[in-house]
Design a protein around this motif. Structure first.
Motif, PDB file in Angstrom:
ATOM      1  N   GLY A   1      91.164  11.657 -62.485  1.00  0.00           N
ATOM      2  CA  GLY A   1      90.216  12.710 -61.670  1.00  0.00           C
ATOM      3  C   GLY A   1      88.631  12.225 -61.591  1.00  0.00           C
TER       4      GLY A   1
ATOM      5  N   ALA B   1      92.149  20.531 -66.781  1.00  0.00           N
ATOM      6  CA  ALA B   1      91.004  20.272 -66.378  1.00  0.00           C
ATOM      7  C   ALA B   1      90.921  20.697 -64.863  1.00  0.00           C
TER       8      ALA B   1
ATOM      9  N   ARG C   1      85.066  18.898 -58.727  1.00  0.00           N
ATOM     10  CA  ARG C   1      85.975  18.263 -57.514  1.00  0.00           C
ATOM     11  C   ARG C   1      85.836  16.911 -57.513  1.00  0.00           C
TER      12      ARG C   1
ATOM     13  N   GLY D   1      96.623  15.322 -65.068  1.00  0.00           N
ATOM     14  CA  GLY D   1      96.341  16.481 -64.108  1.00  0.00           C
ATOM     15  C   GLY D   1      97.472  16.483 -63.162  1.00  0.00           C
TER      16      GLY D   1
ATOM     17  N   PHE E   1      98.976   9.135 -70.792  1.00  0.00           N
ATOM     18  CA  PHE E   1      98.071   9.487 -71.701  1.00  0.00           C
ATOM     19  C   PHE E   1      96.976  10.555 -71.274  1.00  0.00           C
TER      20      PHE E   1
ATOM     21  N   ALA F   1      91.815  26.790 -56.736  1.00  0.00           N
ATOM     22  CA  ALA F   1      92.293  28.305 -56.189  1.00  0.00           C
ATOM     23  C   ALA F   1      93.822  28.080 -55.796  1.00  0.00           C
TER      24      ALA F   1
ATOM     25  N   VAL G   1      96.983   7.120 -66.591  1.00  0.00           N
ATOM     26  CA  VAL G   1      95.906   7.807 -67.311  1.00  0.00           C
ATOM     27  C   VAL G   1      95.387   8.990 -66.717  1.00  0.00           C
ATOM     28  N   GLY G   2      95.671  10.009 -67.520  1.00  0.00           N
ATOM     29  CA  GLY G   2      95.284  11.393 -67.031  1.00  0.00           C
ATOM     30  C   GLY G   2      96.319  12.178 -66.679  1.00  0.00           C
TER      31      GLY G   2
ATOM     32  N   MET H   1      83.728  29.709 -59.833  1.00  0.00           N
ATOM     33  CA  MET H   1      84.486  30.630 -59.603  1.00  0.00           C
ATOM     34  C   MET H   1      84.608  32.079 -60.449  1.00  0.00           C
TER      35      MET H   1
HETATM   36  P1  FAD Z   1      92.291  16.786 -63.048  1.00  0.00           P
HETATM   37  O1  FAD Z   1      93.105  17.912 -62.959  1.00  0.00           O
HETATM   38  O2  FAD Z   1      90.853  16.547 -63.532  1.00  0.00           O
HETATM   39  O3  FAD Z   1      93.184  15.506 -64.037  1.00  0.00           O
HETATM   40  C1  FAD Z   1      92.420  14.626 -64.592  1.00  0.00           C
HETATM   41  C2  FAD Z   1      92.941  14.442 -66.026  1.00  0.00           C
HETATM   42  O4  FAD Z   1      92.466  13.215 -66.573  1.00  0.00           O
HETATM   43  C3  FAD Z   1      92.460  15.551 -66.867  1.00  0.00           C
HETATM   44  O5  FAD Z   1      93.319  16.246 -67.575  1.00  0.00           O
HETATM   45  C4  FAD Z   1      91.509  14.944 -68.056  1.00  0.00           C
HETATM   46  O6  FAD Z   1      91.201  15.385 -68.935  1.00  0.00           O
HETATM   47  C5  FAD Z   1      92.015  13.475 -67.930  1.00  0.00           C
HETATM   48  N1  FAD Z   1      91.082  12.545 -68.466  1.00  0.00           N
HETATM   49  C6  FAD Z   1      89.885  12.286 -67.871  1.00  0.00           C
HETATM   50  N2  FAD Z   1      89.702  10.996 -68.610  1.00  0.00           N
HETATM   51  C7  FAD Z   1      90.419  10.520 -69.551  1.00  0.00           C
HETATM   52  C8  FAD Z   1      90.653   9.384 -70.379  1.00  0.00           C
HETATM   53  N3  FAD Z   1      89.719   8.490 -70.597  1.00  0.00           N
HETATM   54  N4  FAD Z   1      91.944   9.341 -71.145  1.00  0.00           N
HETATM   55  C9  FAD Z   1      92.916  10.281 -70.816  1.00  0.00           C
HETATM   56  N5  FAD Z   1      92.862  11.229 -69.945  1.00  0.00           N
HETATM   57  C10 FAD Z   1      91.672  11.562 -69.164  1.00  0.00           C
HETATM   58  N6  FAD Z   1      92.503  21.517 -54.198  1.00  0.00           N
HETATM   59  C11 FAD Z   1      93.447  22.306 -53.357  1.00  0.00           C
HETATM   60  O7  FAD Z   1      94.133  21.513 -52.777  1.00  0.00           O
HETATM   61  N7  FAD Z   1      93.255  23.655 -53.213  1.00  0.00           N
HETATM   62  C12 FAD Z   1      92.358  24.388 -53.499  1.00  0.00           C
HETATM   63  O8  FAD Z   1      92.571  25.558 -53.455  1.00  0.00           O
HETATM   64  C13 FAD Z   1      91.361  23.812 -54.480  1.00  0.00           C
HETATM   65  N8  FAD Z   1      90.192  24.565 -55.168  1.00  0.00           N
HETATM   66  C14 FAD Z   1      89.485  23.975 -55.791  1.00  0.00           C
HETATM   67  C15 FAD Z   1      88.701  24.910 -56.401  1.00  0.00           C
HETATM   68  C16 FAD Z   1      87.704  24.343 -57.319  1.00  0.00           C
HETATM   69  C17 FAD Z   1      86.657  25.248 -57.952  1.00  0.00           C
HETATM   70  C18 FAD Z   1      87.746  23.003 -57.614  1.00  0.00           C
HETATM   71  C19 FAD Z   1      86.777  22.522 -58.580  1.00  0.00           C
HETATM   72  C20 FAD Z   1      88.689  22.125 -57.209  1.00  0.00           C
HETATM   73  C21 FAD Z   1      89.460  22.643 -56.209  1.00  0.00           C
HETATM   74  N9  FAD Z   1      90.732  21.795 -55.658  1.00  0.00           N
HETATM   75  C22 FAD Z   1      91.501  22.454 -54.660  1.00  0.00           C
HETATM   76  C23 FAD Z   1      90.580  20.653 -55.822  1.00  0.00           C
HETATM   77  C24 FAD Z   1      91.599  19.983 -56.860  1.00  0.00           C
HETATM   78  O9  FAD Z   1      91.694  20.858 -58.048  1.00  0.00           O
HETATM   79  C25 FAD Z   1      91.412  18.667 -57.377  1.00  0.00           C
HETATM   80  O10 FAD Z   1      91.390  17.884 -56.222  1.00  0.00           O
HETATM   81  C26 FAD Z   1      92.557  17.987 -58.344  1.00  0.00           C
HETATM   82  O11 FAD Z   1      92.816  19.195 -59.242  1.00  0.00           O
HETATM   83  C27 FAD Z   1      92.314  16.853 -58.817  1.00  0.00           C
HETATM   84  O12 FAD Z   1      93.521  16.543 -59.838  1.00  0.00           O
HETATM   85  P2  FAD Z   1      93.463  15.620 -60.805  1.00  0.00           P
HETATM   86  O13 FAD Z   1      94.757  15.419 -61.588  1.00  0.00           O
HETATM   87  O14 FAD Z   1      93.294  14.175 -60.024  1.00  0.00           O
HETATM   88  O15 FAD Z   1      92.329  15.878 -61.769  1.00  0.00           O
END
Ligand code: FAD
Ligand code: GLY
Length: 379
Positions: free
Chosen positions: A208, A39, A309, A11, A31, A45, A8-9, A232
């Protein structure tokens, strides 16, 4: 061994795990409620900075961060080979700079701690910092050079991972929100917003900061993640201005990408799911960036945004089996999700594939908060 995995997700974490699973021959379906990779992973960054971001109380997390950085070059090579796309891995290193006496003192404390931990960092005068990076401010008092802290272009990374996952045989359903997880030891499932129930051998929740919003969790299994807002500003390089290294000042960092983008961030705000870009947030960033790299004054700004985050209670990720049967969690990566993609993807794929939790994952069990509560003697 799992025969069919549902994630699920989509990212960087969901795509990374999916990529590692399909490479191992495990049929995997992701999915994603929108388009994959658009996202938080798109809004980061892209810094891979365990040394610069080391925190005094987070040594276990530092080791994990460092190990993930060690795995990054191989991971990047695999993703690039499978996708035919660059992730713009850059190894020039990071300059952490101080712009006044207080900041120099704080930097000195960080440097002492980095030295105690045996990190590969070097103390520089302002002049020495300018020899490495001519566009840092002339009046900088001191800097620490962290040559091992690298970066990628996170936007290219998610695009490459999306392609690599599909090229290697993964199934990606975009615009398909999952409404609920359905725990079961043998055939856990998800229910999509369209009402379809899809079963697998394992379900990995990598949604996420939205992971806790799914129906089907109990109070004990709900992922303890909360959003921490980061605003940002993105500028475009305009000659003669140039920047090769990531530069981190006390109030802002700047990460130059090879396509000419200069990504500057970030605020850190507890504002729930609010993603408004505010005048105050932009002002703080512009002032913080300008103090350490004054040449940004003449650069065109082409984008601003705010990302969320995914932070757990102790700011370390939530990785591994949950107490909900059949459900594995991979979220809570907070500030380090891009850095932690290789180790998360490889170790969660291994867990799902073999059923064994590696020593790397053990400290980050999603069950650690409820375990701590139940082992506390009652008064
Ligand atoms: P996400 O990228 O949010 O992916 C989760 C996905 O799940 C999304 O695409 C969403 O649409 C999907 N989703 C949610 N709910 C559902 C659902 N019910 N059904 C299906 N899909 C769903 N990290 C670093 O290592 N270096 C950096 O320089 C850095 N800079 C950052 C700067 C900022 C401003 C921010 C906000 C974060 C930064 N981070 C950095 C942290 C990093 O971006 C996150 O830790 C990371 O992107 C998390 O990835 P993820 O896949 O868990 O989340
Ligand atoms: N790791 C950079 C940030 O979270 O802003």
């Amino acid at each position: 061994m799992s025969e069919q995995v549902i994630i699920v997700g989509g990212g960087v974490i969901g795509l990374g795990i999916g990529f590692e699973l399909v490479r191992r021959g495990t049929p995997t379906t992701i999915f994603e409620r929108d388009r994959a990779g658009r996202a938080t992973s798109y809004q980061a960054a892209g810094m891979l900075a365990p040394d610069a971001e080391i925190e005094f109380e987070e040594l276990e997390l530092y080791d994990f961060n460092r190990e993930s950085l060690r795995r990054w070059p191989d991971f990047a090579e695999r993703v690039e080979a499978a996708s035919g796309k660059s992730v713009d891995y850059r190894d020039e290193g990071t300059l952490i700079v101080a712009d006044d006496r207080d900041a120099a003192e704080a930097l000195g404390r960080l440097y002492d701690f980095q030295q105690e931990q045996g990190l590969n960092v070097e103390w520089l005068t302002g002049e020495e910092a300018r020899e490495i990076e001519p566009f840092v401010a002339p009046r900088l008092s001191a800097a620490v050079y962290a040559p091992s802290d690298h970066q990628v272009d996170n936007r290219r990374l998610v695009d490459a991972l999306r392609t690599a996952f599909r090229t290697d045989g993964g199934t990606l359903h975009e615009d398909t929100p999952v409404e609920a997880v359905v725990p079961d030891a043998n055939t856990p499932a998800v229910r999509t917003a369209g009402g379809e129930r899809v079963t697998g051998d394992r379900v990995v929740v990598a949604a996420g900061v939205w992971s806790r919003d799914l129906d089907g969790w109990t109070p004990d299994t709900t992922p303890p993640v909360r959003p921490v807002k980061g605003q940002m500003i993105q500028m475009r390089r305009k000659r003669p201005f140039d920047l090769q290294h990531v530069v981190r000042g006390p109030e802002a960092y700047l990460a130059p990408k090879s396509d000419g983008r200069i990504v500057m961030g970030a605020t850190s705000e507890e504002m729930g799911f609010d993603t408004t870009v505010t005048a105050g947030g932009l002002y703080d960033l512009l002032e913080g960036g300008w103090e350490v790299v004054p040449g940004i004054r003449d650069l065109p700004v082409d984008e601003t945004w705010a990302g969320l985050r995914p932070a757990s209670r102790d700011h370390a990720p939530l990785l591994g089996r949950t107490s909900a049967p059949g459900l594995v969690m991979a979220t809570g990566h907070y500030r380090h999700g891009i850095l932690l993609t290789p180790i998360t993807a490889e170790e969660i794929a291994r867990l799902v594939h073999t059923g064994e939790t590696s020593d790397w994952l053990r400290p980050f069990s999603p069950q650690r908060f409820s375990e701590a509560k139940s082992s506390t003697p009652s008064a």
